[in-house]
Design an enzyme around this catalytic site. Structure first.
Site, PDB file in Angstrom:
ATOM      1  N   ARG A 226      48.260 -10.729 -63.783  1.00 22.07           N
ATOM      2  CA  ARG A 226      49.226 -11.821 -63.725  1.00 22.07           C
ATOM      3  C   ARG A 226      48.483 -13.148 -63.719  1.00 22.07           C
ATOM      4  O   ARG A 226      47.334 -13.227 -63.246  1.00 22.07           O
ATOM      5  CB  ARG A 226      50.052 -11.731 -62.431  1.00 22.07           C
ATOM      6  CG  ARG A 226      51.169 -10.698 -62.469  1.00 22.07           C
ATOM      7  CD  ARG A 226      52.307 -11.137 -63.389  1.00 22.07           C
ATOM      8  NE  ARG A 226      53.418 -10.210 -63.373  1.00 22.07           N
ATOM      9  CZ  ARG A 226      53.644  -9.257 -64.270  1.00 22.07           C
ATOM     10  NH1 ARG A 226      52.794  -9.071 -65.263  1.00 22.07           N
ATOM     11  NH2 ARG A 226      54.706  -8.483 -64.194  1.00 22.07           N
ATOM     12  N   HIS A 274      50.976 -12.567 -73.511  1.00 19.84           N
ATOM     13  CA  HIS A 274      51.576 -11.565 -72.618  1.00 19.84           C
ATOM     14  C   HIS A 274      52.123 -10.381 -73.429  1.00 19.84           C
ATOM     15  O   HIS A 274      53.309 -10.059 -73.369  1.00 19.84           O
ATOM     16  CB  HIS A 274      52.687 -12.191 -71.759  1.00 19.84           C
ATOM     17  CG  HIS A 274      52.971 -11.376 -70.522  1.00 19.84           C
ATOM     18  ND1 HIS A 274      53.292 -11.924 -69.312  1.00 19.84           N
ATOM     19  CD2 HIS A 274      52.992 -10.031 -70.318  1.00 19.84           C
ATOM     20  CE1 HIS A 274      53.485 -10.962 -68.414  1.00 19.84           C
ATOM     21  NE2 HIS A 274      53.310  -9.804 -69.017  1.00 19.84           N
TER      22      HIS A 274
HETATM   23  O1  LIG Z   1      53.767  -7.835 -67.492  1.00 15.53           O
HETATM   24  C1  LIG Z   1      54.495  -6.959 -67.832  1.00 15.53           C
HETATM   25  C2  LIG Z   1      55.030  -5.982 -66.934  1.00 15.53           C
HETATM   26  O2  LIG Z   1      55.165  -6.245 -65.733  1.00 15.53           O
HETATM   27  O3  LIG Z   1      55.342  -4.889 -67.430  1.00 15.53           O
END
Ligand SMILES: O=CC(=O)O
Length: 311
Positions: A226, A274
């Site tokens: 994260r 992401h």
């Molecule tokens: O970041 C993506 C997830 O939490 O699957």
């Protein structure tokens, strides 16, 4: 039985409905933007629900995260805390993450960023001291399903792999370190640090100056955990001083990453949006249908958020 979905926006609702018709035809699927009677909602599949909305469903039985993390859900101050939250960890999520980490590791060992930057300016730079996987000790922080799958794939590709977790998790057949006591040892033996930790109060800012300084000089970093794990300025400083060689970053405190972020243009940083492990809607619908069916049968569910651990 009714499932409300907050993932992918209004335009995704018809696609979700089509997938659920195949996996759970008895389920009535409604989009987050639609306006169902709150008392009719049994299940909610959500990524980042707007604060307070989940609390308006008096008969909700289970919250299902649309991702492996639950931090976006916990951010809701009115979250009905008595309800279980299931984390979305599928076999496909594990494969996607493992392949992301392997790709990134090879991009780093083979200087792919420098080569593509060179191509953009028609510059021929000869590399005469190549590293292969066996030369680069990978250390994986976070030994849940994603960490273990990544460790196994990297190990099969020839990387020496070890793992670290806050608690006493272990990597099968690979060295594992645990807790604060063994953190420095783990870092000292890591040439490529991979962060796959969950975002909790205790992991916030863990990729900071102190942590990075304990890696050998010339180490690299992959963060697919994260954004909250990173102290951005500390990472930039470590890259600029040459202590850190390269970084591949998939997650950010603010997403999309702001246009004026210095991370975009840093010559030693590769940004990915992401995208490390995002199973498609069909896979998530399949998994959600299995969870709902198991819950209706009163069976225990896998990967339930544990407030004690924070993930
Ligand atoms: O970041 C993506 C997830 O939490 O699957």
């Amino acid at each position: 039985m009714r499932l409300i979905i907050n993932s992918g926006g209004p335009q995704a609702t018809e696609e979700w409905r089509a997938h659920f018709r195949a996996f759970a035809p008895e389920l009535d699927v409604v989009g987050w933007h639609e306006d169902p009677d709150p008392a009719t909602i049994d299940y909610a599949l959500v990524w980042a629900p707007d604060a307070g909305r989940l609390a308006t469903f008096p008969n909700l039985k289970l919250i299902i995260s649309a991702g492996a993390g639950v931090d976006h859900i916990l951010a809701d101050p009115a979250l009905p805390r008595h309800l279980p939250i299931a984390r979305m960890v599928t076999a496909r999520t594990q494969t996607e993450m493992a392949e992301y980490v392997l790709t990134s590791a090879l991009m780093i060992t083979r200087n792919v960023k420098r080569i593509t930057d060179n191509q953009a300016r028609r510059h021929w730079e000869f590399f005469d001291s190549l590293r292969v996987a066996a030369d680069v000790r990978v250390g994986i922080m976070g030994l849940g399903h994603l960490g273990i799958a990544s460790a196994q794939l990297l190990s099969r590709a020839g990387f020496p792999v070890s793992g670290w977790s806050r608690g006493a998790s272990r990597l099968p057949d690979m060295p594992s370190y645990a807790g604060q006591d063994q953190f420095a040892d783990f870092l000292a033996n890591t040439d490529l640090l991979v962060c796959l930790l969950p975002a909790t109060e205790t992991t916030r800012g863990i990729l900071n100056r102190t942590t990075l300084s304990q890696l050998p000089k010339g180490a690299s970093l992959i963060n697919a955990g994260r954004g909250a794990h990173m102290v951005t300025q500390d990472i930039l400083d470590a890259l600029d001083s040459g202590h850190l060689d390269q970084a591949i970053l998939d997650v950010f405190e603010q997403e999309p990453l702001q246009e004026d972020s210095p991370l975009w243009t840093h010559p030693k940083i590769t940004i990915t949006p992401h995208c490390a492990a995002i199973p498609d809607r069909k896979e998530r619908a399949r998994h959600t249908a299995l969870l709902i069916a198991a819950n209706e049968r009163g069976e225990p569910l896998p990967n339930i958020y544990d407030p004690q651990r924070g993930y």
